[in-house]
Design an enzyme around this catalytic site. Structure first.
Site, PDB file in Angstrom:
ATOM      1  N   ASP A 248       0.857  -1.189   0.000  1.00  0.00           N
ATOM      2  CA  ASP A 248       0.000   0.000   0.000  1.00  0.00           C
ATOM      3  C   ASP A 248       0.893   1.238   0.000  1.00  0.00           C
ATOM      4  O   ASP A 248       1.793   1.363   0.848  1.00  0.00           O
ATOM      5  CB  ASP A 248      -0.897  -0.006   1.245  1.00  0.00           C
ATOM      6  N   ASN A 256      -2.727  13.015  -3.393  1.00  0.00           N
ATOM      7  CA  ASN A 256      -3.868  13.471  -4.206  1.00  0.00           C
ATOM      8  C   ASN A 256      -4.366  14.837  -3.756  1.00  0.00           C
ATOM      9  O   ASN A 256      -4.672  15.702  -4.575  1.00  0.00           O
ATOM     10  CB  ASN A 256      -5.007  12.447  -4.123  1.00  0.00           C
ATOM     11  N   HIS A 261      -5.134  14.880  -8.586  1.00  0.00           N
ATOM     12  CA  HIS A 261      -5.307  13.488  -9.010  1.00  0.00           C
ATOM     13  C   HIS A 261      -4.399  13.105 -10.181  1.00  0.00           C
ATOM     14  O   HIS A 261      -4.039  11.934 -10.318  1.00  0.00           O
ATOM     15  CB  HIS A 261      -6.774  13.239  -9.382  1.00  0.00           C
ATOM     16  N   ASP A 265      -2.169   9.841 -10.201  1.00  0.00           N
ATOM     17  CA  ASP A 265      -2.127   8.842 -11.277  1.00  0.00           C
ATOM     18  C   ASP A 265      -0.697   8.590 -11.739  1.00  0.00           C
ATOM     19  O   ASP A 265      -0.317   7.444 -12.032  1.00  0.00           O
ATOM     20  CB  ASP A 265      -2.977   9.305 -12.459  1.00  0.00           C
ATOM     21  N   GLU A 291      -4.773   2.367  -4.135  1.00  0.00           N
ATOM     22  CA  GLU A 291      -3.305   2.402  -4.114  1.00  0.00           C
ATOM     23  C   GLU A 291      -2.728   1.112  -3.553  1.00  0.00           C
ATOM     24  O   GLU A 291      -1.558   1.077  -3.133  1.00  0.00           O
ATOM     25  CB  GLU A 291      -2.818   3.597  -3.289  1.00  0.00           C
TER      26      GLU A 291
END
Length: 369
Positions: A248, A256, A261, A265, A291
């Protein structure tokens, strides 16, 4: 001694080739050869022809043409001859044979006009609609000239009125057949195109069903299928140990929130690429959700898995993601070793609990469940 199956196969391959397209072209050639032979058989045995010498000459001409076209088709790839070129040439040859047959068939010459339509239909498989129409007009012109010449030089046996009506019927039927076969060709091309589009769409659907669009890794659904297959394989073969690791990305929500965002990404894509580059042959990684990523490490013990994940941690820490102002990327991980024949869901649960402990105890570390 009868030839064996292997011998017959070898002979057939020498005659018709191994390439499917060439084989199909030679099948059409064989069908026309049989048709020519059938007409000549009728001429010889049913008393249709008025002059046997003319039939002999037509037979020689037809035989030479059939042999020549076999060689041309067989060597078409070497000679660079396109199927359309060969089809047009064979069509013109067939028209010539039809004109000759009409001239020597006597009272039943009208039956030979069916051959003109057969020529058009055969050529439809290789020619485009406009080319087929041009071939039909060439046939009508050739047959029309033949009929005109005979009625002008021998009106007793070729009455002008009869020849005119015969030509009109032949022209109407030939053009109708040409139009219908042209429409069939268009329909076949449209169906072929739709089939190709459907195949491409199915490939896309399969890809979307198994690959995560953002990271290009396997998705959760595909990984579940792989895990189920691995369970069956290990149950059947008694294979060695398999480790499952859950990873994770640390503080991903903050990335974010602070950077947007698009930056998030970019982190996911870079993280996925780093994992892919650091894995061994046979290992598989999937985006498990958000994630979170799952690694399947076949034939791997706990110590090997820990060493592999430490190398991955070092590789991820060295990532430089544009737009993050030098922010260091890190992840927490949990490892579970599949024990005995337990379902992989139990192994994943232990890895998940280990991941939770790793995050609770400060993140940026890998613990064993």
């Amino acid at each position: 001694m009868r030839p064996t199956t292997a011998t017959r196969f070898t002979i057939a391959r020498l005659l018709f080739g191994a390439d499917p397209k060439l084989h199909r072209m030679l099948q059409y050639w064989a069908a026309t050869a049989v048709l020519y032979g059938f007409f000549l058989f009728l001429f010889y045995n049913q008393g249709i022809a008025a002059a046997s010498q003319a039939v002999d000459a037509l037979a020689v001409y037809t035989g030479c043409g059939i042999a020549a076209f076999y060689l041309l088709v067989r060597a078409s790839r070497v000679l660079g001859l396109k199927p359309t070129t060969l089809a047009a040439a064979q069509g013109l040859f067939g028209i010539g044979c039809n004109m000759w047959a009409y001239s020597i068939a006597g009272p039943l010459r009208g039956a030979t006009l069916m051959g003109l339509m057969v020529v058009v239909v055969f050529c439809t498989f290789a020619l485009r609609p406009r080319q087929t129409l041009a071939l039909a007009f060439a046939g009508l012109s050739g047959m029309g000239a033949t009929m005109w010449w005979h009625q002008a030089h021998d009106p007793l046996h070729y009455p002008p009125a009869v020849e005119g009506v015969t030509f009109a019927i032949m022209a109407a039927c030939s053009l109708a057949v040409t139009f219908l076969t042209g429409e069939m060709t268009k329909l076949r091309a449209r169906l072929t195109r739709q089939r190709e589009e459907l195949a491409a769409a199915l490939d896309t659907i399969r890809t979307l069903a198994t690959v995560d669009e953002l990271t290009a890794l396997a998705n959760r659904r595909h990984m579940n299928e792989v895990l189920a297959a691995e369970e069956r394989r290990q149950s059947a073969a008694g294979a060695g140990s398999t480790c499952i690791a859950l990873l994770d990305i640390d503080h991903f929500k903050q990335i974010n929130d602070r950077h947007g965002h698009a930056a998030g990404d970019a982190v996911l894509r870079s993280f996925a690429a780093a994992l892919r580059a650091g894995l061994r042959d046979g290992d598989l990684v999937a985006r498990w959700g958000g994630e979170e990523f799952l690694l399947m490490l076949p034939d791997t013990g706990i110590e090997q898995a820990q060493a592999l994940l430490e190398r991955l941690r070092a590789g991820v820490a060295a990532l430089a993601v544009p737009g993050l102002d030098g922010l260091r990327i890190a992840f927490s991980g949990g490892i579970g070793l599949r024990s005995g024949g337990e379902p992989f869901t139990d192994t994943i649960n232990r890895a998940d609990k280990a991941l939770y402990r790793a995050k609770s105890s400060g993140r940026d570390r890998v613990l064993v469940g």
